[in-house]
Design a protein around this motif. Sequence first.
Motif, mmCIF file in Angstrom:
data_model
loop_
_atom_site.group_PDB
_atom_site.id
_atom_site.type_symbol
_atom_site.label_atom_id
_atom_site.label_comp_id
_atom_site.label_asym_id
_atom_site.label_seq_id
_atom_site.Cartn_x
_atom_site.Cartn_y
_atom_site.Cartn_z
ATOM 1 N N LEU A 14 5.410 -5.639 -17.235
ATOM 2 C CA LEU A 14 6.548 -4.458 -17.076
ATOM 3 C C LEU A 14 5.877 -3.010 -16.677
ATOM 4 O O LEU A 14 6.331 -2.167 -16.455
ATOM 5 C CB LEU A 14 7.374 -4.425 -18.418
ATOM 6 N N SER A 15 4.495 -2.939 -17.087
ATOM 7 C CA SER A 15 3.732 -1.672 -16.757
ATOM 8 C C SER A 15 4.032 -1.382 -15.357
ATOM 9 O O SER A 15 3.641 -2.014 -14.591
ATOM 10 C CB SER A 15 2.357 -1.737 -17.308
ATOM 11 N N SER A 16 4.174 -0.039 -15.057
ATOM 12 C CA SER A 16 4.417 0.288 -13.849
ATOM 13 C C SER A 16 3.108 0.279 -12.913
ATOM 14 O O SER A 16 2.951 0.664 -11.713
ATOM 15 C CB SER A 16 5.242 1.519 -13.438
ATOM 16 N N CYS A 17 2.069 0.538 -13.672
ATOM 17 C CA CYS A 17 0.750 0.935 -13.104
ATOM 18 C C CYS A 17 -0.210 -0.074 -13.282
ATOM 19 O O CYS A 17 -1.081 -0.126 -13.630
ATOM 20 C CB CYS A 17 0.070 2.348 -13.216
ATOM 21 N N SER A 71 3.310 6.365 -9.633
ATOM 22 C CA SER A 71 4.440 5.841 -9.594
ATOM 23 C C SER A 71 5.370 6.748 -9.372
ATOM 24 O O SER A 71 5.427 7.843 -9.473
ATOM 25 C CB SER A 71 4.533 5.184 -10.947
ATOM 26 N N GLY A 72 6.526 6.318 -8.680
ATOM 27 C CA GLY A 72 7.726 7.111 -8.316
ATOM 28 C C GLY A 72 8.536 6.631 -7.393
ATOM 29 O O GLY A 72 9.031 5.364 -7.657
ATOM 30 N N SER A 73 9.004 7.324 -6.365
ATOM 31 C CA SER A 73 9.857 6.718 -5.371
ATOM 32 C C SER A 73 9.524 7.097 -3.805
ATOM 33 O O SER A 73 9.024 8.141 -3.780
ATOM 34 C CB SER A 73 11.227 7.248 -5.792
ATOM 35 N N GLY A 76 14.948 5.899 -1.967
ATOM 36 C CA GLY A 76 15.831 5.580 -3.002
ATOM 37 C C GLY A 76 14.966 4.592 -3.870
ATOM 38 O O GLY A 76 15.747 3.825 -4.780
ATOM 39 N N SER A 77 13.863 4.045 -3.296
ATOM 40 C CA SER A 77 13.247 2.853 -3.904
ATOM 41 C C SER A 77 12.080 3.116 -5.091
ATOM 42 O O SER A 77 11.276 3.781 -4.449
ATOM 43 C CB SER A 77 12.961 1.758 -2.960
ATOM 44 N N SER A 78 12.028 2.611 -6.129
ATOM 45 C CA SER A 78 11.096 2.641 -7.003
ATOM 46 C C SER A 78 9.571 2.004 -6.454
ATOM 47 O O SER A 78 9.557 0.903 -5.911
ATOM 48 C CB SER A 78 11.355 2.029 -8.231
ATOM 49 N N ALA A 79 8.374 2.598 -6.508
ATOM 50 C CA ALA A 79 7.271 2.193 -5.836
ATOM 51 C C ALA A 79 6.272 2.648 -6.743
ATOM 52 O O ALA A 79 6.152 3.780 -7.380
ATOM 53 C CB ALA A 79 6.984 2.818 -4.415
ATOM 54 N N THR A 80 5.012 1.751 -6.341
ATOM 55 C CA THR A 80 3.608 2.189 -7.072
ATOM 56 C C THR A 80 2.535 2.478 -5.949
ATOM 57 O O THR A 80 2.720 1.381 -5.045
ATOM 58 C CB THR A 80 3.328 1.352 -8.146
ATOM 59 N N MET A 81 1.831 3.209 -6.038
ATOM 60 C CA MET A 81 0.536 3.216 -5.136
ATOM 61 C C MET A 81 -0.804 3.641 -5.774
ATOM 62 O O MET A 81 -0.834 4.244 -6.819
ATOM 63 C CB MET A 81 0.971 4.939 -4.336
ATOM 64 N N TYR A 97 6.532 -1.622 -3.361
ATOM 65 C CA TYR A 97 7.749 -1.368 -3.622
ATOM 66 C C TYR A 97 8.142 -2.314 -5.059
ATOM 67 O O TYR A 97 7.642 -3.459 -4.924
ATOM 68 C CB TYR A 97 8.923 -1.781 -2.846
ATOM 69 N N ASN A 98 8.487 -1.615 -5.984
ATOM 70 C CA ASN A 98 8.325 -2.445 -7.236
ATOM 71 C C ASN A 98 9.254 -3.477 -7.474
ATOM 72 O O ASN A 98 8.986 -4.637 -7.880
ATOM 73 C CB ASN A 98 8.554 -1.370 -8.320
ATOM 74 N N LYS A 99 10.300 -3.790 -6.615
ATOM 75 C CA LYS A 99 11.270 -4.791 -6.490
ATOM 76 C C LYS A 99 10.417 -5.899 -5.837
ATOM 77 O O LYS A 99 10.889 -7.102 -6.311
ATOM 78 C CB LYS A 99 12.263 -4.319 -5.632
#
Length: 163
Positions: A14-17, A71-73, A76-81, A97-99
């Motif tokens: 679940l970690s975003s990074c 991490s951010g958007s 309107g979509s959550s994303a990680t770079m 895109y996190n999705k």
Amino acid sequence: MKKIYILLATMFALSSCIQITNENKAINGSNDEGGNSYTRENYEYSSNEYSGSGSSVSRSSGSSNSMSCYSGSIGGSSATMYLNTSITSGKVGYYYYNKYKKNIDLYVSEYDYDDDGTVQYELSEHTPGHGQTGVFQIAIYPSHTIRGSFINSNGRYFDVNMN
């Protein structure tokens, strides 16, 4: 003991990074930002990919060879770079895109470094089988913040806000 391992594995997932190893799966349909659908073969980035001596990778002097996670958007979509801001040409990193969790390669089109430590990038995104499918025009601030815009292949603009 088994429950602890399951809990730790869930927390890690679940970690975003985190770096993602993509399975050989396809995204069906287009994403919210109008990007193309594509199939991605197994692919995982590692630091040695950015340390090659080829002419497509050059760095500013005295810089490190490390990836930074943001991490951010995008729209309107959550994303990680993941970016290596010491790279000034060639492949600089990727985002997803996190999705969907499908890595999309980023290449430097234009680069500038401001006196205050801000890095100005124009990055083109490339997807397998489709080539360039969008452009990021972003500023990366010393505060580990990205602000700018993404222009998809249909010419639509989306705000980019990441930390």
